[in-house]
Every structure is written in structure tokens, then in C-alpha cells.
Design an enzyme around this catalytic site. Structure first.
Site, mmCIF file in Angstrom:
data_model
loop_
_atom_site.group_PDB
_atom_site.id
_atom_site.type_symbol
_atom_site.label_atom_id
_atom_site.label_comp_id
_atom_site.label_asym_id
_atom_site.label_seq_id
_atom_site.Cartn_x
_atom_site.Cartn_y
_atom_site.Cartn_z
ATOM 1 N N GLU A 115 3.148 4.079 -19.216
ATOM 2 C CA GLU A 115 1.756 4.150 -17.602
ATOM 3 C C GLU A 115 3.459 3.543 -17.249
ATOM 4 O OE1 GLU A 115 -0.803 1.782 -19.087
ATOM 5 O OE2 GLU A 115 -2.231 2.636 -20.519
ATOM 6 N N LYS A 117 3.774 0.593 -13.422
ATOM 7 C CA LYS A 117 2.631 -0.996 -14.101
ATOM 8 C C LYS A 117 2.555 -0.912 -12.542
ATOM 9 C CE LYS A 117 3.724 -5.055 -15.227
ATOM 10 N NZ LYS A 117 3.600 -5.855 -13.642
ATOM 11 N N ASP A 119 0.761 -3.078 -8.966
ATOM 12 C CA ASP A 119 1.757 -3.907 -8.351
ATOM 13 C C ASP A 119 0.795 -4.312 -7.774
ATOM 14 O OD1 ASP A 119 2.719 -5.694 -7.862
ATOM 15 O OD2 ASP A 119 4.686 -5.303 -6.589
ATOM 16 N N TYR A 239 -7.020 0.592 -16.644
ATOM 17 C CA TYR A 239 -5.620 0.547 -18.207
ATOM 18 C C TYR A 239 -5.519 -0.184 -19.393
ATOM 19 C CZ TYR A 239 -4.042 -3.537 -16.029
ATOM 20 O OH TYR A 239 -4.055 -5.099 -15.891
ATOM 21 N N LYS A 327 10.513 -3.714 -16.186
ATOM 22 C CA LYS A 327 10.927 -3.295 -14.659
ATOM 23 C C LYS A 327 12.054 -2.703 -13.651
ATOM 24 C CE LYS A 327 7.548 -7.110 -14.093
ATOM 25 N NZ LYS A 327 8.227 -8.292 -13.863
ATOM 26 N N CYS A 421 13.529 -14.400 30.305
ATOM 27 C CA CYS A 421 14.216 -13.127 29.480
ATOM 28 C C CYS A 421 15.363 -12.075 28.972
ATOM 29 C CB CYS A 421 13.412 -11.592 30.023
ATOM 30 S SG CYS A 421 12.717 -9.978 29.827
ATOM 31 N N CYS A 424 15.748 -8.699 31.728
ATOM 32 C CA CYS A 424 15.440 -9.223 33.111
ATOM 33 C C CYS A 424 15.036 -10.085 34.213
ATOM 34 C CB CYS A 424 13.962 -8.050 34.279
ATOM 35 S SG CYS A 424 12.783 -9.521 32.890
ATOM 36 N N CYS A 439 7.940 -12.182 28.311
ATOM 37 C CA CYS A 439 8.245 -12.206 29.555
ATOM 38 C C CYS A 439 7.186 -11.972 30.341
ATOM 39 C CB CYS A 439 9.188 -10.944 29.487
ATOM 40 S SG CYS A 439 9.357 -10.207 31.047
ATOM 41 N N CYS A 444 10.325 -5.566 34.187
ATOM 42 C CA CYS A 444 11.076 -6.083 33.491
ATOM 43 C C CYS A 444 11.609 -4.319 32.580
ATOM 44 C CB CYS A 444 10.319 -6.810 32.361
ATOM 45 S SG CYS A 444 11.630 -6.989 30.540
HETATM 46 S S1 IVH Z 1 -1.640 -3.594 -19.773
HETATM 47 C C1 IVH Z 1 -1.652 -6.716 -22.998
HETATM 48 N N1 IVH Z 1 -0.946 -1.832 -18.387
HETATM 49 O O1 IVH Z 1 1.057 -6.541 -15.613
HETATM 50 C C2 IVH Z 1 -1.170 -5.743 -21.669
HETATM 51 N N2 IVH Z 1 -0.963 -4.076 -17.423
HETATM 52 O O2 IVH Z 1 2.253 -8.536 -16.972
HETATM 53 C C3 IVH Z 1 -1.876 -6.397 -20.728
HETATM 54 N N3 IVH Z 1 -0.263 -4.495 -15.043
HETATM 55 O O3 IVH Z 1 -2.233 -8.989 -15.942
HETATM 56 C C4 IVH Z 1 -2.131 -5.243 -19.667
HETATM 57 N N4 IVH Z 1 0.143 -1.906 -14.550
HETATM 58 O O4 IVH Z 1 -1.834 -7.375 -13.858
HETATM 59 C C5 IVH Z 1 -0.989 -3.270 -17.937
HETATM 60 N N5 IVH Z 1 -0.649 0.320 -16.986
HETATM 61 C C6 IVH Z 1 -0.703 -1.391 -17.183
HETATM 62 C C7 IVH Z 1 -0.586 -1.996 -16.026
HETATM 63 C C8 IVH Z 1 -0.592 -3.978 -16.456
HETATM 64 C C9 IVH Z 1 -0.486 -3.770 -14.213
HETATM 65 C C10 IVH Z 1 -0.064 -6.124 -15.134
HETATM 66 C C11 IVH Z 1 -1.371 -6.825 -15.063
HETATM 67 C C12 IVH Z 1 -1.030 -8.044 -15.956
HETATM 68 C C13 IVH Z 1 0.193 -7.593 -15.729
HETATM 69 C C14 IVH Z 1 0.979 -7.693 -17.054
#
Ligand code: IVH
Length: 682
Positions: A115, A117, A119, A239, A327, A421, A424, A439, A444
Site C-alpha cells: 500500500e 504510505k 503522509d 487501511y 520509506k 528598494c 528603484c 517599496c 518601481c
Molecule cells: S498501517 C499496525 N497503512 O503510518 C499498522 N499505516 O508509522 C498500523 N500510514 O500511524 C498502520 N499509510 O499514520 C498503515 N497504508 C497505511 C498507511 C499507514 C500511512 C501511517 C499511519 C500510521 C503510521 C505508522
């Protein structure tokens, strides 16, 4: 309409709206236009205003937020919200797989789910008997904050899980019964485009922009006033689940399918992977398309698919053994500030900009970063020669995160803002209550350049071939002094410029000529009125329909336009009182620039607004006042609810005043009310 027919209509509207919501947020496949959706929603709002006791907490109208809280309560998660261990390379990912197999004492390949991840911010949604009862932040994993009111305003969060019989005809038809109790987990995010628009609006209104979508999402969710959250474009991807009673699953894939069936938004990029090498391929693939995604991600998550195996693997120190976050390399880099220059913007604002040793950040070469203003430089103690960490968040201009103090040699030089400025030589002033310095030179060249470049830019008149370089060349050659001069340029003048061939000159003239009939809102935006960005320009164009009407509007009248506050209204009215500005507009007209009229969006000026009366009015009785509001397109409610826009207080007003005050609803006295109707009609 009588109560019974209102009830029937309300129910049918709710069902329809909920279905459209799901099509829109979940399947990405809307059946009707946004405007038609709005009409249905408005009808429901009006009926609920008339019959407030028919309002249900899970009605699609109940996403506007509620009055502010004093502070958030706390929520203990039924199942703790764990965090994830990290992996930063292919080898570390393989190591994760080996660990799992060692623990399971198995040589067979493990099936995983991979999946993106996201942000954003992790949240927990508790549904009891299918209804959303509590929504909370992750907090420390065991206890989070109760942000139910805020989460309820997010359109992508279902307020209830539909029963199978109500799901007929959708892709989830017939599957997954409603659990007795379930914790649904996911990430609240703000998409990049929504983030950009929000920041643009904030800048227009003189509010500080958010540094990145994550901060914007976090800031929006942590509002004590959920009405603010309701106005922020947040979304949710689910998720995982926590505690689940009355349902059982065998695999994580099944969980995700059930979530989708129930109306939750599940990321479309989630895939099954039959072994770890496939996960690694996915990691690389997502890393490559990362920048093209509409939302920000900081890696991928690999999860063991089989829930029995997950259970067996268990957790160590608050991270499950069955999952890992892989990451991506941070979009943060280190470089050196070689100098600080000062740029002059369209409104004369001076912006210090760091000129840095070029460095690649997230695949893009960067050599400049905004330092915002001198307060910011002082706060971060940024000096010329400093080694700094810089960051690029999405498509946002790079910025300096912090100085690497340990790299200081003592040779670094503090930056001093110039007193005149740099373009000018005019005086620099700092307006009261502003961090920015400006300014004040009216001639200008930097301001003229920026002003004209803005006029020709994408969201404005969109004149092809008239970028910053071309504008600078034209201004420097003395051929143009204001935007209207563009329309008087000749072939001969252009050919006199350096490196200007006949073909490009005629293309430019043609592009300028094509820009003579812009939509009204773009012309308003192009004028460069302070605080008026694209969004505000649209509102002004819709409300006034023609430039002349806008030019003669008073600040008071302008304030009655949706989303326009006193500051913007004053800026607009002030702009059109300025002889120099009127001259440019006259010149534009003389050149044949005529905006396309915008159909006034609101035939009736009170459309969408609900009034509640309390006490007696001196000038007319209640029913006449009601008829007046209705004749202007508004609605009148009998009690103060979340959908009330104005409470009109006559003589001997009752408890409704207190209620309105608590809810932060505008209270008008009789004079203010009639003033409003006259402005609206006149
Ligand atoms: S699973 C035990 N799936 O990442 C598993 N987390 O460091 C629980 N996050 O607190 C999380 N995308 O905020 C999971 N596809 C995803 C995610 C995800 C982002 C974040 C989430 C979690 C942090 C874990």
C-alpha cells in the site's frame, strides 16, 4: 408542505444524496453535476430548517460543523493504534521478509499486501450499530483526542455503514454485513491541489500559508471550531480496522474489500503481492510515480495478508512484526547559502530569497529558496554562508527548514534588509500590523514588471509567449508601463527588440489580440487588486455580472458578496477610487478589451441563506418580513439551527439570541436587516 410530506421528501433526498456521495468519493464516478448535487442538498437543508426536529445526526447536511469546543476530550482506543517499523532499502525489506519466515518457521513465500504510505494523520473511527459514534486522533497509540465533530465534516467519512439491503445496485451489493461495533482506521490527508488552493486563499486573505499538505491537514483537524474544519478540503483513505465485533475476516485483503463495500475510501493503488520481490518492485514503481500522485506519500507499507499469520507474528515494542514501512529518501537536502537577494513583488512587497549551491531535491534541481521575510530570517537565524537543510513540499517553492549550526565557521554574515528598494531606490516602509516591508515607489520597474506579468499570467489573461523574460524586456525597453500598453504594441516596436524574429513577434501580437475578450472574473483577477485572487475574483464576477457594476459598488455592498470580508471589500472599493487605476481601465477599454459578462449566479440575492426572526419588528409584521426574505430567494426557519445564517432580533427578542450568540451566528437588529434587504435589492 406539511410535516408528513416533508418527512417523506427528506428521507428520499437523504437516500439520494448519500448515494451520490458514495459515487463521488468512493467510486470516483459521479452521476450528476456538482451544481445539481448542490440543489438537492439545498432543498434538504431548507426542509430541515423548516422542520428542525426531522434533522438526523447522519443527514448529509450535518457536515457543516458545530459551535466551538473549549478543549478536546480524550478517547481510549479499544485496540491500540500501533506504529510501524521502518525499512530504507531493498536489503532491509528482504530482511523483514526473512524475519517473518524465521518467526513462522516456514520456507514458503509469504503473501503480502502493498500500500502507499500516506503522509497525513492517522485517525480511528468507531462505528456502533453502523453509526459513527466517536472519531479520534492516534495520540500516543493508546489514548487519542476526541475529534468526532471535526471528522463528521469530512465528506469522505461515512456517517453510517449502510445495511446490505440499502446497498443494492452498488459494487458492494450483497456483501459484508454491518458489524455490531468496529474501529475503522485510516489517514486524513489534503490533496496537493486542494492544498495549493487553500494556501492561495490564505495568502489572499493575509493569513500565513501552511508549509505542506500534512501540516494543513493536521491544523485543520485540530480546530476546536469544527465549522473551520468543514471548510477545509480534507479526505480520508482507510487501511485497517481495530476492534471488530459481529464480523470476521481471514485476510487483510478481505478487510479492505469490506471497507470499500461499506463506503470507505480505500486507496486504489493497493495491491496483493505473492512474495517479497514483488513488494520491492512495487516500492520502486511507487517511488517513481510518487510526484504524479494527487496526494503526498512518504513510502509504502508492506503487510502480511493472512490475519492468522499476523496474529501469530504479534508485535514488539508497539510495532507489529507483520508489517513494515518502506520509506522513500526524504525530500530534504543539505546545501549552502551563497547569498541573499531581495525580490520586489507586484504590490511592492520585498521578499528575501536565498541563492544556494544547486542541489537536487526529490528529482528537481533547486538553487533558490524563499526566506519569506526578515522576521523569519531572524527567527531561524539564517546567515549568508550557512549550511542549511532545505525542503520541497509537493510543488511548493523550496524553503529553508533549519540552519546546520554545527557547520558554522564564524565567517557567516548576518543579512540586513535594505532600507531602500533595490530596484528603484524608493523608500521602504513597514505597514502597521504587517510583517512585510514594501517599496512605495509608484514607478518601481520591479512592481511594473510583476504587475504586467501577473496580468498576462495563466489564471489571468493567459497571454501565450508573455512570460517573465518577455515582460522584463518590454518594460526595460520602455515600450510598456502598464497592462493596457500591451494592446498598443506594434510589429515595428517588437522587431526593434533584441533576438526578436518576425514569427515570434506576430505570434505575440496575435496572442495579445486573442486576450481582448476575457471572462470577467479573469479580468478582475488580472487587475491585481490586493487580496483578490482567482477565487475572490470569481465571486465578485458572479455577484456583479459586469465590470461597471463592480466599479461602482461601495465597500458595504461588496461585503454582502459571499466569502468577502471587510478587508477585501475595502481593497476592491479603494482600487476603483484610484484615478491611476481608472485611467488604466479606460485605456483597456479604448484598446477594445471587453470582458465577457458573467451570468449572475444568484438570480435572487438571498439564495441559500436562512433567516430566523425573534421579537417584533416595528416596520412590518413577521409574515411580511418572511415574504420579503422569500422574495429575495432566502428561507425563513422557526428555530436557530446549524443551518441558520442570520438571526433578526426585533423588540423583546427571546432566547434565540443567546442560542445564536453561542453558535456564532450573525445577529442583525431591525435596521441592519432592512439595510441588508435594500442593498440586496437595490
Ligand atoms: S498501517 C499496525 N497503512 O503510518 C499498522 N499505516 O508509522 C498500523 N500510514 O500511524 C498502520 N499509510 O499514520 C498503515 N497504508 C497505511 C498507511 C499507514 C500511512 C501511517 C499511519 C500510521 C503510521 C505508522
Amino acid at each position: 408542505m406539511n410535516r408528513e410530506s416533508a418527512r417523506t421528501r427528506i428521507e428520499s433526498l437523504r437516500t439520494t444524496l448519500i448515494r451520490h456521495n458514495r459515487r463521488y468519493y468512493q467510486w470516483d464516478d459521479p452521476e450528476i453535476a456538482d451544481a445539481d448535487y448542490d440543489l438537492l442538498l439545498r432543498e434538504l437543508t431548507e426542509l430541515e430548517t423548516e422542520f428542525p426536529d426531522l434533522i438526523a445526526p447522519d443527514s448529509p447536511t450535518q457536515r457543516v460543523g458545530a459551535p466551538p469546543l473549549e478543549k478536546f476530550g480524550t478517547v481510549t482506543h479499544r485496540t491500540p493504534m500501533l506504529s510501524l517499523a521502518n525499512a530504507f532499502s531493498d536489503e532491509e525489506i528482504r530482511e523483514f521478509d526473512r524475519r517473518c519466515r524465521r518467526f513462522l518457521e516456514s520456507d514458503d513465500p509469504i503473501r503480502y499486501v502493498v500500500e502507499p504510505k500516506l503522509d497525513g494523520l492517522a485517525v480511528n473511527l468507531l462505528y456502533e450499530s453502523g453509526r459513527l459514534t466517536v472519531g479520534s486522533t492516534r495520540g500516543d497509540g493508546a489514548v487519542g483526542e476526541d475529534i468526532t465533530l471535526n471528522l463528521r465534516t469530512i465528506p469522505a467519512i461515512p456517517l453510517f455503514i449502510p445495511r446490505p439491503e440499502d446497498r443494492a445496485g452498488t459494487p458492494g451489493d450483497g456483501m459484508a454485513a454491518v458489524p455490531e461495533r468496529i474501529e475503522v482506521r485510516g489517514e486524513v490527508c489534503m490533496e496537493r491541489e486542494a492544498f495549493r488552493n487553500l494556501n492561495r486563499r490564505r495568502t489572499e486573505q493575509g493569513e500565513p500559508p501552511f508549509a505542506n499538505p500534512r501540516n494543513a491537514a493536521a491544523g485543520s483537524l485540530r480546530q476546536l471550531d469544527s465549522r473551520i474544519t468543514a471548510r477545509r478540503p480534507l479526505t480520508l483513505f482507510c487501511y485497517a480496522i481495530g476492534t471488530a465485533e459481529g464480523v470476521s475476516f481471514r485476510t487483510h485483503g478481505e478487510v479492505l474489500r469490506a471497507l470499500a463495500t461499506w463506503g470507505f475510501h480505500v486507496n486504489p493503488l493497493i495491491r496483493p503481492a505473492v512474495e517479497i520481490e514483488e513488494c520491492i518492485e512495487y516500492y520502486h514503481h511507487i517511488g517513481q510515480i510518487r510526484e504524479e500522485l494527487p496526494y503526498e506519500i512518504d513510502g509504502i507499507v508492506i503487510k502480511v495478508n493472512d490475519l492468522a499469520l499476523q496474529e501469530h507474528l504479534g508485535a514488539v515494542s508497539r510495532s507489529p512484526r507483520w508489517a513494515v514501512a518502506c520509506k522513500f529518501a526524504a525530500i530534504r537536502e543539505q546545501t549552502v547559502i551563497e547569498g541573499i537577494i531581495v525580490q520586489v513583488g507586484r504590490t511592492g512587497v520585498l521578499t528575501p530569497v536565498a541563492v544556494m549551491k544547486p542541489v537536487r531535491v526529490g528529482g528537481v534541481m533547486v538553487s533558490r529558496a524563499t526566506l519569506h521575510n526578515d522576521d523569519e530570517i531572524r527567527k531561524k537565524d539564517i546567515r549568508i554562508g550557512d549550511t542549511v537543510m532545505i525542503r520541497r513540499a509537493g510543488d511548493v517553492i523550496p524553503e529553508v527548514v533549519e540552519v546546520v549550526r554545527t557547520a558554522r565557521t564564524g565567517a557567516e554574515k548576518p543579512f540586513i534588509m535594505p532600507e531602500t528598494c533595490p530596484e528603484c531606490g524608493s523608500r521602504i516602509v513597514r505597514m502597521e500590523g504587517e510583517v512585510a516591508r514594501r517599496c512605495i515607489g509608484i514607478a518601481c520597474p520591479a512592481q511594473i514588471r510583476e504587475h504586467i506579468a501577473h496580468f498576462a499570467s495563466r489564471g489571468a489573461l493567459d497571454i501565450e509567449g508573455l512570460g517573465d523574460k518577455m515582460v522584463t524586456q518590454l518594460v526595460t525597453a520602455g515600450l510598456i508601463h502598464d497592462p493596457a500598453d500591451l494592446f498598443f504594441l506594434t510589429m515595428e516596436q517588437l522587431l526593434g527588440l533584441e533576438r526578436m524574429a518576425e514569427k515570434s513577434a506576430s505570434n505575440l501580437l496575435a496572442a495579445i489580440a486573442r486576450a481582448k475578450n476575457p471572462p470577467l472574473d479573469r479580468l478582475i483577477f488580472a487587475l491585481g487588486i490586493r487580496h483578490v485572487g482567482e477565487h475572490t475574483a470569481k465571486r465578485l464576477a458572479q455577484a456583479h455580472g459586469a465590470l461597471d457594476a463592480l466599479m461602482t459598488a461601495t465597500a458595504e455592498e461588496l461585503q454582502t458578496v459571499r466569502d468577502i470580508g471587510p478587508e477585501v471589500a475595502a481593497a476592491v472599493a479603494g482600487f476603483f477610487r484610484e484615478p491611476a487605476n481608472l485611467q488604466v481601465i479606460e485605456k483597456l477599454r479604448g484598446a477594445g478589451v471587453t470582458p465577457r459578462q458573467t451570468a449572475r449566479s444568484q438570480a435572487a440575492p438571498f439564495t441559500g441563506k436562512t433567516f430566523v426572526f425573534t421579537g417584533t419588528l416595528a416596520r412590518m409584521d413577521r409574515s411580511e418580513a418572511q415574504a420579503l426574505v422569500e422574495s429575495l430567494g432566502g428561507a425563513v426557519g422557526s428555530s436557530v439551527t446549524k443551518t441558520t445564517d442570520y438571526v433578526v432580533a426585533g423588540e423583546a427578542a427571546g432566547s434565540k439570541i443567546e442560542k445564536a450568540r453561542q453558535a456564532g451566528i450573525a445577529i442583525l437588529d431591525e435596521a441592519a436587516f432592512f439595510a441588508l434587504t435594500e442593498i440586496r435589492t437595490g
